[in-house]
Design a protein around this motif. Structure first.
Motif, PDB file in Angstrom:
ATOM      1  N   MET A   1     -44.487  -9.884  33.814  1.00 31.26           N
ATOM      2  CA  MET A   1     -44.661 -11.278  33.459  1.00 31.26           C
ATOM      3  C   MET A   1     -46.150 -11.583  33.380  1.00 31.26           C
ATOM      4  N   ALA A   2     -46.501 -12.569  32.615  1.00 32.87           N
ATOM      5  CA  ALA A   2     -47.891 -12.976  32.427  1.00 32.87           C
ATOM      6  C   ALA A   2     -48.407 -13.686  33.672  1.00 32.87           C
ATOM      7  N   ASP A   3     -49.721 -13.800  33.766  1.00 32.47           N
ATOM      8  CA  ASP A   3     -50.330 -14.577  34.845  1.00 32.47           C
ATOM      9  C   ASP A   3     -50.021 -16.045  34.609  1.00 32.47           C
ATOM     10  N   SER A   4     -49.930 -16.799  35.703  1.00 29.44           N
ATOM     11  CA  SER A   4     -49.680 -18.226  35.529  1.00 29.44           C
ATOM     12  C   SER A   4     -50.996 -18.986  35.518  1.00 29.44           C
ATOM     13  N   SER A   5     -50.995 -20.112  34.845  1.00 25.49           N
ATOM     14  CA  SER A   5     -52.138 -21.018  34.788  1.00 25.49           C
ATOM     15  C   SER A   5     -51.699 -22.341  35.384  1.00 25.49           C
ATOM     16  N   THR A   6     -52.644 -23.026  36.037  1.00 26.02           N
ATOM     17  CA  THR A   6     -52.339 -24.300  36.673  1.00 26.02           C
ATOM     18  C   THR A   6     -53.439 -25.297  36.373  1.00 26.02           C
ATOM     19  N   GLN A   7     -53.026 -26.542  36.069  1.00 26.31           N
ATOM     20  CA  GLN A   7     -53.970 -27.648  35.873  1.00 26.31           C
ATOM     21  C   GLN A   7     -53.355 -28.907  36.462  1.00 26.31           C
ATOM     22  N   SER A   8     -54.218 -29.830  36.878  1.00 25.88           N
ATOM     23  CA  SER A   8     -53.746 -31.099  37.437  1.00 25.88           C
ATOM     24  C   SER A   8     -54.425 -32.269  36.745  1.00 25.88           C
ATOM     25  N   ILE A   9     -53.749 -33.432  36.835  1.00 28.03           N
ATOM     26  CA  ILE A   9     -54.297 -34.674  36.294  1.00 28.03           C
ATOM     27  C   ILE A   9     -53.771 -35.818  37.162  1.00 28.03           C
ATOM     28  N   ILE A  10     -54.530 -36.885  37.257  1.00 30.20           N
ATOM     29  CA  ILE A  10     -54.081 -38.080  37.978  1.00 30.20           C
ATOM     30  C   ILE A  10     -53.625 -39.102  36.946  1.00 30.20           C
ATOM     31  N   ILE A  11     -52.406 -39.607  37.141  1.00 26.29           N
ATOM     32  CA  ILE A  11     -51.807 -40.580  36.226  1.00 26.29           C
ATOM     33  C   ILE A  11     -51.662 -41.899  36.962  1.00 26.29           C
ATOM     34  N   GLY A  12     -52.018 -42.978  36.314  1.00 27.78           N
ATOM     35  CA  GLY A  12     -51.989 -44.306  36.914  1.00 27.78           C
ATOM     36  C   GLY A  12     -50.600 -44.908  36.958  1.00 27.78           C
ATOM     37  N   ALA A  13     -49.700 -44.244  37.670  1.00 29.23           N
ATOM     38  CA  ALA A  13     -48.323 -44.713  37.819  1.00 29.23           C
ATOM     39  C   ALA A  13     -47.703 -43.952  38.997  1.00 29.23           C
ATOM     40  N   PRO A  14     -46.660 -44.502  39.598  1.00 31.37           N
ATOM     41  CA  PRO A  14     -45.997 -43.798  40.699  1.00 31.37           C
ATOM     42  C   PRO A  14     -45.204 -42.583  40.192  1.00 31.37           C
ATOM     43  N   PRO A  15     -44.922 -41.624  41.090  1.00 28.95           N
ATOM     44  CA  PRO A  15     -44.191 -40.412  40.685  1.00 28.95           C
ATOM     45  C   PRO A  15     -42.865 -40.674  39.966  1.00 28.95           C
ATOM     46  N   ALA A  16     -42.122 -41.687  40.376  1.00 29.14           N
ATOM     47  CA  ALA A  16     -40.826 -41.955  39.734  1.00 29.14           C
ATOM     48  C   ALA A  16     -40.993 -42.285  38.256  1.00 29.14           C
ATOM     49  N   GLN A  17     -42.045 -43.019  37.933  1.00 30.64           N
ATOM     50  CA  GLN A  17     -42.306 -43.378  36.530  1.00 30.64           C
ATOM     51  C   GLN A  17     -42.712 -42.144  35.726  1.00 30.64           C
ATOM     52  N   VAL A  18     -43.513 -41.267  36.322  1.00 34.02           N
ATOM     53  CA  VAL A  18     -43.930 -40.031  35.658  1.00 34.02           C
ATOM     54  C   VAL A  18     -42.710 -39.129  35.437  1.00 34.02           C
ATOM     55  N   ALA A  19     -41.870 -38.991  36.464  1.00 34.76           N
ATOM     56  CA  ALA A  19     -40.672 -38.154  36.358  1.00 34.76           C
ATOM     57  C   ALA A  19     -39.742 -38.677  35.268  1.00 34.76           C
ATOM     58  N   ALA A  20     -39.630 -39.996  35.148  1.00 40.24           N
ATOM     59  CA  ALA A  20     -38.754 -40.579  34.119  1.00 40.24           C
ATOM     60  C   ALA A  20     -39.201 -40.173  32.720  1.00 40.24           C
ATOM     61  N   VAL A  21     -40.508 -40.153  32.484  1.00 42.83           N
ATOM     62  CA  VAL A  21     -41.021 -39.741  31.173  1.00 42.83           C
ATOM     63  C   VAL A  21     -40.789 -38.246  30.953  1.00 42.83           C
ATOM     64  N   ILE A  22     -41.052 -37.430  31.965  1.00 40.89           N
ATOM     65  CA  ILE A  22     -40.846 -35.976  31.836  1.00 40.89           C
ATOM     66  C   ILE A  22     -39.386 -35.667  31.541  1.00 40.89           C
ATOM     67  N   CYS A  23     -38.470 -36.388  32.178  1.00 35.93           N
ATOM     68  CA  CYS A  23     -37.034 -36.104  32.032  1.00 35.93           C
ATOM     69  C   CYS A  23     -36.399 -36.718  30.786  1.00 35.93           C
ATOM     70  N   ASP A  24     -37.146 -37.536  30.045  1.00 31.85           N
ATOM     71  CA  ASP A  24     -36.634 -38.166  28.824  1.00 31.85           C
ATOM     72  C   ASP A  24     -36.926 -37.248  27.630  1.00 31.85           C
ATOM     73  N   PHE A  25     -36.192 -36.158  27.567  1.00 28.73           N
ATOM     74  CA  PHE A  25     -36.466 -35.128  26.555  1.00 28.73           C
ATOM     75  C   PHE A  25     -36.296 -35.627  25.125  1.00 28.73           C
ATOM     76  N   ALA A  26     -35.381 -36.548  24.905  1.00 30.18           N
ATOM     77  CA  ALA A  26     -35.142 -37.076  23.558  1.00 30.18           C
ATOM     78  C   ALA A  26     -36.390 -37.736  22.976  1.00 30.18           C
ATOM     79  N   SER A  27     -37.265 -38.256  23.843  1.00 27.97           N
ATOM     80  CA  SER A  27     -38.473 -38.951  23.379  1.00 27.97           C
ATOM     81  C   SER A  27     -39.673 -38.035  23.152  1.00 27.97           C
ATOM     82  N   TYR A  28     -39.582 -36.769  23.532  1.00 24.87           N
ATOM     83  CA  TYR A  28     -40.740 -35.872  23.399  1.00 24.87           C
ATOM     84  C   TYR A  28     -41.354 -35.872  21.998  1.00 24.87           C
ATOM     85  N   PRO A  29     -40.564 -35.849  20.914  1.00 24.11           N
ATOM     86  CA  PRO A  29     -41.199 -35.840  19.580  1.00 24.11           C
ATOM     87  C   PRO A  29     -42.050 -37.078  19.307  1.00 24.11           C
ATOM     88  N   GLU A  30     -41.815 -38.179  20.037  1.00 26.15           N
ATOM     89  CA  GLU A  30     -42.596 -39.407  19.847  1.00 26.15           C
ATOM     90  C   GLU A  30     -44.005 -39.297  20.412  1.00 26.15           C
TER      91      GLU A  30
END
Length: 150
Positions: A1-30
């Protein structure tokens, strides 16, 4: 397997709001430039996607593949892996780790490991991974913060 890469960012919203966007796969093309189409292939009983088909076109790389997803109960971790090799990828594993900060923001750590079907010199592969991750995190931040402002 390839080596893994990791990056972080701070988003101005609580984790639940971030998770909701990540889990809304239908909206990804937008909001994700390279994603042309998504299709939830299977769901868990709770309604979260267990398998999602992606069609991407990032100019030099176009592909269609299915990722299998797993979720921490509190959605603090969302992880995935490639179900079967695709035209461009032998394997892919990744995750988003979401940590709430005292100021109401969320630190998102993105880890990605991709093994391509086509050969690529290590230096170029690492540069491509960094660009993919950097773009993905910035687009996620833009989408979450725009939704919060709306």
């Amino acid at each position: 397997m390839a080596d893994s890469s990791t990056q972080s960012i701070i988003i101005g919203a609580p984790p639940a709001q971030v998770a909701a966007v990540i889990c809304d796969f239908a909206s990804y093309p937008e909001w994700t430039e390279a994603v042309r189409r998504t299709e939830v292939v299977e769901e868990y009983e709770d309604g979260y996607a267990s398998q999602v088909r992606f069609t991407i076109d990032a100019g030099v790389m176009a592909d269609e593949y299915v990722l299998a997803y797993g979720y921490a109960e509190d959605l603090s971790r969302i992880e995935w892996h490639l179900v079967a090799p695709s035209r461009m990828q032998k394997a892919q594993r990744g995750s988003y780790d979401l940590v709430g900060n005292p100021d109401g923001t969320c630190t998102v750590t993105y880890t990605l490991e991709v093994e391509l079907s086509v050969g690529m010199i290590g230096m170029f592969r690492r540069k491509a991974e960094k660009m993919i991750m950097d773009t993905a995190l910035k687009q996620l931040k833009r989408r979450v913060e725009a939704a919060g402002a709306a």
